[in-house]
Design a protein around this motif. Structure first.
Motif: not given
Length: 231
Positions: A4-11, A48-69
């Motif tokens: 999963l690529i989490v990145e807000d720069e479309p190109y 998961a490939v996470l950009d930290r600075d994304i709209p909505g829940p941040s990459g940091d928050e996504i990381a926390k949820r993945i770890v918590a799962s």
């Protein structure tokens, strides 16, 4: 492998996805945190490939949820910052690796392969079963010492089957692991790819069909066109 690529720069996200496809790695894109969480809730990813600075829940928050799962999914964080404290905070959140923008695609591929190997540390990097030898890093396959040239998709399907170590893998699971989210769930792509893969590997057929269930690597393939069917 499916990531999963989490990145807000479309190109950038599309360039990464297209580049990974050339390496037989399926990838889905999420341009914001909410989409990432939705995809994580309905799909199974290896990394998961996470950009930290994304709209909505941040990459940091996504990381926390993945770890918590507790599913053990490795996390590779992307950032435009190269400061040590930024990297340290990312690792504290549960990141397994870090890559600073801009980066070469091949470096990302190598890191993803390394994370996948680490995740499956109980399996050797080069996997062998029933006379098959599959090297995921060199993307090479040998059968009984004979090199077998495969397409990227055929290699991706075989990699999933070999990783199952003789266990049955459903067509749905193959579609999920070797294709991306845009794949038509009603397509015959899996059946067609498995059929072509059988022919590439040669006789006796080593991929057995378990009617109504899926496919598996047959440790003792029958001669001719046996091995549980060709469908």
């Amino acid at each position: 492998m499916r990531v999963l690529i989490v990145e807000d720069e479309p190109y950038l996200a599309e360039a990464i996805r297209d580049g990974l496809r050339l390496e037989a790695i399926a990838a889905d894109i999420a341009g914001d945190g909410d989409t990432a969480l939705e995809l994580l809730s309905v799909n199974t990813y290896d990394i998961a490939v996470l950009d930290r600075d994304i709209p909505g829940p941040s990459g940091d928050e996504i990381a926390k949820r993945i770890v918590a799962s507790g599913n053990g999914m490795p996390i590779l964080m992307l950032t435009a910052a190269d400061r040590l404290d930024d990297k340290a905070s990312g690792f504290e959140l549960g990141a397994d690796d870090y890559l600073t923008k801009p980066f070469e695609l091949q470096e990302l591929v190598l890191r993803l392969r390394a994370l996948d190997r680490r995740r499956a540390h109980n399996r050797p990097p080069v996997r062998e079963i029933a006379g098959l030898r599959l090297d995921p890093f060199r993307r090479e396959v040998y059968r009984d010492g004979r090199y077998v040239a495969l397409t990227r998709k055929q290699f991706a399907v075989l990699e999933v089957l070999v990783a199952a170590e003789g266990g049955v893998v459903s067509a749905e699971d193959l579609l999920e692991r070797a294709w991306d989210e845009n794949a038509d769930p009603f397509t015959n792509a899996v059946r067609i790819t498995v059929s072509a893969l059988r022919k590439r590997l040669g006789e006796p057929w080593i991929i057995a069909t378990v009617p109504g269930v899926g496919y598996r690597i047959d440790a003792q393939p029958a001669s001719g066109h046996g091995g549980g069917g060709r469908g």
